[in-house]
Design an enzyme around this catalytic site. Structure first.
Site, PDB file in Angstrom:
ATOM      1  N   TYR A 152       0.854  -1.191   0.000  1.00  0.00           N
ATOM      2  CA  TYR A 152       0.000   0.000   0.000  1.00  0.00           C
ATOM      3  C   TYR A 152       0.885   1.235   0.000  1.00  0.00           C
ATOM      4  O   TYR A 152       1.744   1.396   0.868  1.00  0.00           O
ATOM      5  CB  TYR A 152      -0.906   0.006   1.230  1.00  0.00           C
ATOM      6  CG  TYR A 152      -1.802   1.214   1.306  1.00  0.00           C
ATOM      7  CD1 TYR A 152      -2.905   1.339   0.458  1.00  0.00           C
ATOM      8  CD2 TYR A 152      -1.536   2.234   2.211  1.00  0.00           C
ATOM      9  CE1 TYR A 152      -3.727   2.454   0.527  1.00  0.00           C
ATOM     10  CE2 TYR A 152      -2.359   3.359   2.294  1.00  0.00           C
ATOM     11  CZ  TYR A 152      -3.449   3.464   1.445  1.00  0.00           C
ATOM     12  OH  TYR A 152      -4.259   4.573   1.508  1.00  0.00           O
ATOM     13  N   ASP A 184       9.449   3.092   0.148  1.00  0.00           N
ATOM     14  CA  ASP A 184       8.331   3.687   0.879  1.00  0.00           C
ATOM     15  C   ASP A 184       8.532   3.349   2.355  1.00  0.00           C
ATOM     16  O   ASP A 184       8.197   2.259   2.810  1.00  0.00           O
ATOM     17  CB  ASP A 184       7.008   3.124   0.355  1.00  0.00           C
ATOM     18  CG  ASP A 184       5.802   3.691   1.091  1.00  0.00           C
ATOM     19  OD1 ASP A 184       5.983   4.312   2.157  1.00  0.00           O
ATOM     20  OD2 ASP A 184       4.668   3.495   0.608  1.00  0.00           O
ATOM     21  N   LYS A 203       4.216   9.188   8.894  1.00  0.00           N
ATOM     22  CA  LYS A 203       3.850   8.659  10.207  1.00  0.00           C
ATOM     23  C   LYS A 203       4.720   9.197  11.343  1.00  0.00           C
ATOM     24  O   LYS A 203       4.494  10.294  11.820  1.00  0.00           O
ATOM     25  CB  LYS A 203       3.821   7.133  10.165  1.00  0.00           C
ATOM     26  CG  LYS A 203       2.690   6.596   9.266  1.00  0.00           C
ATOM     27  CD  LYS A 203       2.428   5.138   9.485  1.00  0.00           C
ATOM     28  CE  LYS A 203       1.373   4.586   8.532  1.00  0.00           C
ATOM     29  NZ  LYS A 203       0.004   5.032   8.839  1.00  0.00           N
TER      30      LYS A 203
END
Length: 431
Positions: free
Chosen positions: A144, A239, A267
């Site tokens: 994702y 990522d 995050k």
């Protein structure tokens, strides 16, 4: 018989469904019979609007390495707010933050700050296309990378390498520019890269797959990926929205000793506020406007509150890294080993995956090494496990295909009580 009064969370959920699609602003927050609405949080716990206190292993899906309401971050945000919330002009703090990121993640020779992981992956792929003059990208099944069209794509049927839309609203033509490979499959991935090198701009990968539960790279997989992309002039994008600052101060690339061409961070970077970043080799990043012809912009990019939170977070992590990461790693290992023993004691067939402060239980007999093996998990059994933990006031992400996270705020006693709750949940699933 008296009618059971609805909880405040249940009442709020009914109201929310009238004005918010599905009653939530992100689909991962929805679970049966209704989500807990949070009133406040501190450290390792959150308190619901009904006054219930839960031990939290979701940690905002990995954003909170130090737990909720970290005092240094809160103070930094308050100080920044007193000077103004947004200016539409650059600030000194942005330069300090970019310099700090570059020192911690040396592959990011130049950095652009944005507001979310979705933005960061989207723009990193755009600049990769602009730099190479090629149109296709390669991602891995189950990975994702945000909610934009290029990456909301899954593999086609049979042996097809071409992606197909994973959501309505994405055109087939857009999906055809995304190739899909299997994580941990060195041979096929290398073959795809070599066969499509003339049209392949970038390979984007979570070095540790975090969005279908933590799935570690097999020894040699990331090394082969780095070698093959270099040989074929394809940009390798890590990522690290989840792994950045979590498994090491310099992220997965420090842990595995592999230097990608570009990196995406999010995050933990924001310490609880919305911010993300992408960066990489100078000659790639200089393609971005206003230097180059790859356009990217955002009114709230580099907003002072998020930048202040990010600076406070990274400066704190840098000071404590020598003790913090070994301690978190030891706690994660203890927890995973304890869960493994409980699974064996309950005579269940399940797997425990994880690394450092990341962990998840998969209810399957297969080792979980990629999307196909993850999908063999018994999701009905997982939901019973989730609901049992919830009843014990332990909160984990409600999906089998997510990752649980430890924070520095979790104490040894809390980890022990968590293992007791997990043991109870597993015994209820015993054959």
């Amino acid at each position: 018989m008296a009618t059971k009064l609805a909880s405040k969370s249940e009442h709020l959920y009914k109201r929310a469904r009238e004005v918010i699609p599905g009653g939530v602003n992100s689909p991962v927050r929805a679970y049966s019979p209704y989500p807990h609405f949070v009133a406040s949080a501190k450290g390792s716990r959150f308190r619901t609007v009904d006054g219930e206190e839960l031990l939290d292993y979701c940690m905002a899906y990995g954003a909170l390495l130090d737990g909720h309401a970290q005092e240094e971050v809160a103070q930094a945000v308050q100080n920044a707010l007193s000077r103004g919330s947004i200016f539409g002009q650059p600030t000194e703090m942005e330069v300090e933050l970019a310099s700090l990121m570059r020192s911690l993640v040396p592959s990011m020779e130049m950095v652009r700050v944005v507001n979310s992981g979705t933005e960061a992956t989207m723009h990193s792929l755009r600049v990769a296309r602009g730099f190479t003059g090629r149109e296709k990208i390669l991602k891995f099944e189950g990975g994702y990378h945000g909610a934009h069209d290029s990456v909301l794509v899954r593999s086609g049927s049979g042996a097809s390498r071409l992606g197909i839309p994973n959501s309505e609203g994405i055109s087939n033509e857009m999906a055809k520019d995304t190739l899909v490979a299997k994580f941990n499959d060195e041979h096929t991935t290398s073959e795809i890269i070599e066969d499509h090198a003339h049209e392949l701009a970038a390979v984007i990968v979570e070095p540790v797959m975090g969005n279908m539960g933590p799935i570690l790279p097999k020894p040699g997989f990331l090394e082969t990926l780095r070698k093959t992309t270099q040989e074929n002039g394809v940009i390798l994008v890590f990522d690290e929205v989840i792994t950045g600052f979590r498994i090491a101060l310099g992220g997965a690339q420090e842990y595995f000793r592999i230097r990608p061409d570009m990196t995406v961070l999010g995050k933990i970077l924001g310490g609880g506020l919305p911010i993300a970043a992408f960066g990489g080799r100078r000659e790639i990043m200089e393609k971005l406007a206003p230097l180059g012809r790859v356009y990217q912009a955002g009114t709230y990019s580099g907003n002072p509150l998020s930048v202040a939170a990010s600076l406070a977070t990274l400066q704190s992590l840098k000071r404590r890294a020598g003790q913090l990461y070994p301690k978190l790693g030891k706690a994660g290992e203890q927890l995973r080993r304890g869960i493994g023993d409980l699974i064996e004691s309950a005579k269940l067939t399940a797997q425990v995956n994880g690394l450092s402060s990341m962990f998840q239980v998969f209810f399957t007999e297969h080792r979980v090494t990629d999307y196909d093996s993850a999908k063999t998990s018994d999701t009905t059994r997982f939901n019973k496990y989730f609901q049992s933990l919830l009843a014990s006031r332990v909160f984990v992400p409600p999906s089998q295909f997510e990752t649980c996270f430890l924070a520095t705020s979790h104490t040894e006693d809390e980890i022990q009580s968590t293992l007791e709750a997990i043991g109870s949940a597993l015994r209820k699933l015993s054959p």
